[in-house]
Design a protein around this motif. Structure first.
Motif, PDB file in Angstrom:
ATOM      1  N   GLY A 116      41.592 -13.133  19.108  1.00  0.00           N
ATOM      2  CA  GLY A 116      42.033 -14.487  19.435  1.00  0.00           C
ATOM      3  C   GLY A 116      42.661 -14.564  20.815  1.00  0.00           C
ATOM      4  N   VAL A 117      43.514 -13.580  21.131  1.00  0.00           N
ATOM      5  CA  VAL A 117      44.126 -13.545  22.461  1.00  0.00           C
ATOM      6  C   VAL A 117      43.071 -13.294  23.529  1.00  0.00           C
ATOM      7  N   LEU A 118      42.130 -12.400  23.261  1.00  0.00           N
ATOM      8  CA  LEU A 118      41.082 -12.093  24.239  1.00  0.00           C
ATOM      9  C   LEU A 118      40.200 -13.305  24.511  1.00  0.00           C
ATOM     10  N   ILE A 119      39.802 -14.008  23.462  1.00  0.00           N
ATOM     11  CA  ILE A 119      38.961 -15.200  23.646  1.00  0.00           C
ATOM     12  C   ILE A 119      39.692 -16.226  24.498  1.00  0.00           C
ATOM     13  N   THR A 120      40.955 -16.461  24.173  1.00  0.00           N
ATOM     14  CA  THR A 120      41.740 -17.463  24.899  1.00  0.00           C
ATOM     15  C   THR A 120      41.873 -17.114  26.368  1.00  0.00           C
ATOM     16  N   THR A 121      42.247 -15.884  26.661  1.00  0.00           N
ATOM     17  CA  THR A 121      42.548 -15.511  28.043  1.00  0.00           C
ATOM     18  C   THR A 121      41.292 -15.243  28.867  1.00  0.00           C
ATOM     19  N   SER A 122      40.245 -14.700  28.260  1.00  0.00           N
ATOM     20  CA  SER A 122      39.018 -14.462  29.025  1.00  0.00           C
ATOM     21  C   SER A 122      38.349 -15.786  29.400  1.00  0.00           C
ATOM     22  N   LEU A 123      38.374 -16.752  28.490  1.00  0.00           N
ATOM     23  CA  LEU A 123      37.845 -18.077  28.825  1.00  0.00           C
ATOM     24  C   LEU A 123      38.706 -18.755  29.882  1.00  0.00           C
ATOM     25  N   TYR A 124      39.983 -18.416  29.878  1.00  0.00           N
ATOM     26  CA  TYR A 124      40.908 -18.999  30.856  1.00  0.00           C
ATOM     27  C   TYR A 124      40.505 -18.645  32.279  1.00  0.00           C
ATOM     28  N   LEU A 125      39.905 -17.483  32.451  1.00  0.00           N
ATOM     29  CA  LEU A 125      39.443 -17.058  33.771  1.00  0.00           C
ATOM     30  C   LEU A 125      38.321 -17.960  34.303  1.00  0.00           C
ATOM     31  N   ARG A 142      38.243 -25.501  26.984  1.00  0.00           N
ATOM     32  CA  ARG A 142      39.548 -25.679  26.343  1.00  0.00           C
ATOM     33  C   ARG A 142      39.411 -25.717  24.818  1.00  0.00           C
ATOM     34  N   ILE A 143      38.358 -26.335  24.315  1.00  0.00           N
ATOM     35  CA  ILE A 143      38.126 -26.357  22.868  1.00  0.00           C
ATOM     36  C   ILE A 143      37.878 -24.949  22.347  1.00  0.00           C
ATOM     37  N   LEU A 144      37.055 -24.187  23.066  1.00  0.00           N
ATOM     38  CA  LEU A 144      36.776 -22.804  22.664  1.00  0.00           C
ATOM     39  C   LEU A 144      38.043 -21.949  22.706  1.00  0.00           C
ATOM     40  N   GLU A 145      38.890 -22.186  23.708  1.00  0.00           N
ATOM     41  CA  GLU A 145      40.179 -21.488  23.760  1.00  0.00           C
ATOM     42  C   GLU A 145      41.003 -21.790  22.520  1.00  0.00           C
ATOM     43  N   GLY A 146      41.022 -23.062  22.134  1.00  0.00           N
ATOM     44  CA  GLY A 146      41.774 -23.449  20.946  1.00  0.00           C
ATOM     45  C   GLY A 146      41.249 -22.780  19.693  1.00  0.00           C
ATOM     46  N   LEU A 147      39.916 -22.651  19.582  1.00  0.00           N
ATOM     47  CA  LEU A 147      39.336 -21.962  18.431  1.00  0.00           C
ATOM     48  C   LEU A 147      39.820 -20.513  18.356  1.00  0.00           C
ATOM     49  N   GLY A 148      39.895 -19.867  19.522  1.00  0.00           N
ATOM     50  CA  GLY A 148      40.365 -18.483  19.549  1.00  0.00           C
ATOM     51  C   GLY A 148      41.838 -18.366  19.245  1.00  0.00           C
ATOM     52  N   GLY A 211      44.908 -14.983  32.827  1.00  0.00           N
ATOM     53  CA  GLY A 211      43.700 -14.507  32.158  1.00  0.00           C
ATOM     54  C   GLY A 211      43.563 -13.005  32.256  1.00  0.00           C
ATOM     55  N   THR A 212      43.846 -12.443  33.429  1.00  0.00           N
ATOM     56  CA  THR A 212      43.768 -10.996  33.618  1.00  0.00           C
ATOM     57  C   THR A 212      44.826 -10.275  32.796  1.00  0.00           C
ATOM     58  N   LEU A 213      46.027 -10.829  32.743  1.00  0.00           N
ATOM     59  CA  LEU A 213      47.083 -10.222  31.932  1.00  0.00           C
ATOM     60  C   LEU A 213      46.676 -10.165  30.458  1.00  0.00           C
ATOM     61  N   GLY A 214      46.017 -11.224  29.980  1.00  0.00           N
ATOM     62  CA  GLY A 214      45.573 -11.237  28.590  1.00  0.00           C
ATOM     63  C   GLY A 214      44.524 -10.181  28.304  1.00  0.00           C
ATOM     64  N   CYS A 215      43.583  -9.999  29.226  1.00  0.00           N
ATOM     65  CA  CYS A 215      42.548  -8.979  29.042  1.00  0.00           C
ATOM     66  C   CYS A 215      43.147  -7.575  29.102  1.00  0.00           C
ATOM     67  N   ALA A 216      44.122  -7.355  29.999  1.00  0.00           N
ATOM     68  CA  ALA A 216      44.783  -6.048  30.084  1.00  0.00           C
ATOM     69  C   ALA A 216      45.586  -5.780  28.812  1.00  0.00           C
ATOM     70  N   TRP A 217      46.243  -6.822  28.305  1.00  0.00           N
ATOM     71  CA  TRP A 217      46.993  -6.663  27.051  1.00  0.00           C
ATOM     72  C   TRP A 217      46.060  -6.262  25.915  1.00  0.00           C
ATOM     73  N   PHE A 218      44.863  -6.835  25.880  1.00  0.00           N
ATOM     74  CA  PHE A 218      43.918  -6.533  24.796  1.00  0.00           C
ATOM     75  C   PHE A 218      43.548  -5.051  24.783  1.00  0.00           C
ATOM     76  N   LEU A 219      43.400  -4.458  25.967  1.00  0.00           N
ATOM     77  CA  LEU A 219      43.079  -3.032  26.038  1.00  0.00           C
ATOM     78  C   LEU A 219      44.211  -2.192  25.427  1.00  0.00           C
ATOM     79  N   LEU A 220      45.453  -2.545  25.756  1.00  0.00           N
ATOM     80  CA  LEU A 220      46.590  -1.835  25.172  1.00  0.00           C
ATOM     81  C   LEU A 220      46.650  -2.042  23.662  1.00  0.00           C
ATOM     82  N   TRP A 221      46.365  -3.255  23.226  1.00  0.00           N
ATOM     83  CA  TRP A 221      46.379  -3.567  21.795  1.00  0.00           C
ATOM     84  C   TRP A 221      45.334  -2.731  21.052  1.00  0.00           C
ATOM     85  N   CYS A 222      44.150  -2.585  21.628  1.00  0.00           N
ATOM     86  CA  CYS A 222      43.088  -1.786  20.995  1.00  0.00           C
ATOM     87  C   CYS A 222      43.498  -0.326  20.865  1.00  0.00           C
ATOM     88  N   ILE A 223      44.213   0.194  21.866  1.00  0.00           N
ATOM     89  CA  ILE A 223      44.570   1.609  21.893  1.00  0.00           C
ATOM     90  C   ILE A 223      45.788   1.907  21.020  1.00  0.00           C
TER      91      ILE A 223
END
Length: 324
Positions: A116-125, A142-148, A211-223
């Motif tokens: 959900g965080v990745l969808i929101t922030t990657s679309l934000y870019l 924006r609608i797709l961000e809301g779905l995520g 958007g970049t911060l969200g994608c970087a956070w996702f990598l840490l979350w996965c690990i």
């Protein structure tokens, strides 16, 4: 030498806190950035007379070069168009709230929250690019961000139930929820600074940053994040036993959800109505306050980013400001 052990439920809590913080910075950032994205803010005139109900004592806050104050491309979006863009997020957000809770049991809270965080922030870019395509493209993203993002809160509630001993649940939930106000506090001034900065390219840089911060956070979350304490390879036996012995027993997941009883429950509707009223006021302030401060109270974008600091009873316009 004995190494210092970091509790794994503490790592989970910190990661979840920053996940919530990031998605809330994106919410407040859009409200600030759209002030910089519009071509101009013109007062409505009738026979050459201003009809804007703004505070006359705050006209000095209006800069002499509004058109050059904000950096980046400008778009001719009237107030109705801006309202569509700002509100479109919530059309998607409301749709995935209930499905998100159901999907947690099937897909797992880790991937649902992280996704959900990745969808929101990657679309934000993509918003700066979508803005050049038109209003429909921005509203669709924006609608797709809301779905995520609608998946994140049911997922994090499920994850907390997996990781928190029952006597620590309120503390863990509070720390994670602090991401909401802190995200608003941090995101607003950063957005105002970047929107008026030549060095960073103006308002597009705000979308790239968060958007970049969200994608970087996702990598840490996965690990670093795991679905349950039992699946974490690095958790100590002491911590695992502490969590297991102090967890509430879960009901069986294969029982059918009594939807009819839920929606016929008066206490449930009382919660819905109260929560709707709270969120309507909160999200209205969060979404529209920067636009109000710019168009009615004539603050420049750096000032409106810190707008709570001007709400002082000593200000002659306090009566106007409390309705911002």
């Amino acid at each position: 030498m004995k190494m210092c052990y970091i509790p794994k439920r503490g790592i989970f809590t910190v990661l979840a806190f920053f996940g919530i913080l990031i998605i809330y910075t994106t919410r407040v950032n859009m409200s600030v950035a759209i002030v910089a994205m519009v071509n101009s803010t013109q007062d409505t005139l009738v026979n050459g007379t201003h009809i804007v109900a703004g505070c006359p004592n705050l006209w000095h806050n209006e800069t002499q070069s509004n058109e050059n104050e904000f950096k980046g491309a400008k778009y001719k979006w009237n107030s109705e168009t801006q309202g569509i863009i700002l509100s479109s997020f919530y059309y998607g957000y409301v749709v995935t709230q209930l499905p998100g809770g159901v999907l947690c049991g099937k897909l797992g809270a880790k991937w649902l929250f992280g996704g959900g965080v990745l969808i929101t922030t990657s679309l934000y870019l993509l918003i700066p690019l979508a803005a050049s395509w038109g209003v429909i493209a921005v509203a669709a993203i924006r609608i797709l961000e809301g779905l995520g993002e609608g998946l994140t809160f049911p997922a994090i509630a499920h994850a907390i139930s997996n990781w928190s001993p029952k006597f620590e649940r309120s503390r863990m939930s509070t720390i994670i929820s602090l991401g909401i106000p802190i995200g608003n506090i941090v995101g607003s001034p950063i957005s105002g600074f970047l929107c008026s900065s030549d060095q960073f390219g103006g308002w597009p840089s705000t979308f790239y940053l968060f958007g970049t911060l969200g994608c970087a956070w996702f990598l840490l979350w996965c690990i670093l994040a795991y679905e349950t304490p039992e699946s974490h390879p690095g958790i100590s036996k002491t911590e695992l036993k502490h969590i297991q012995l102090n967890k509430s027993e879960k009901t069986k997941t294969d029982i059918s959800i009594p939807w009819k009883d839920i929606f016929l429950s008066l206490p449930m509707w009382a919660v819905i109505i109260g929560h709707f009223g709270h969120n309507y006021a909160f999200l209205m302030f969060l979404t529209m306050m920067p636009t109000y401060f710019k168009t009615i109270l004539h603050f420049d974008i750096k000032t409106l980013a810190f707008c709570p600091s001007v709400c002082s009873p000593r200000n002659k316009c306090f009566a106007d400001l409390i309705f911002c």
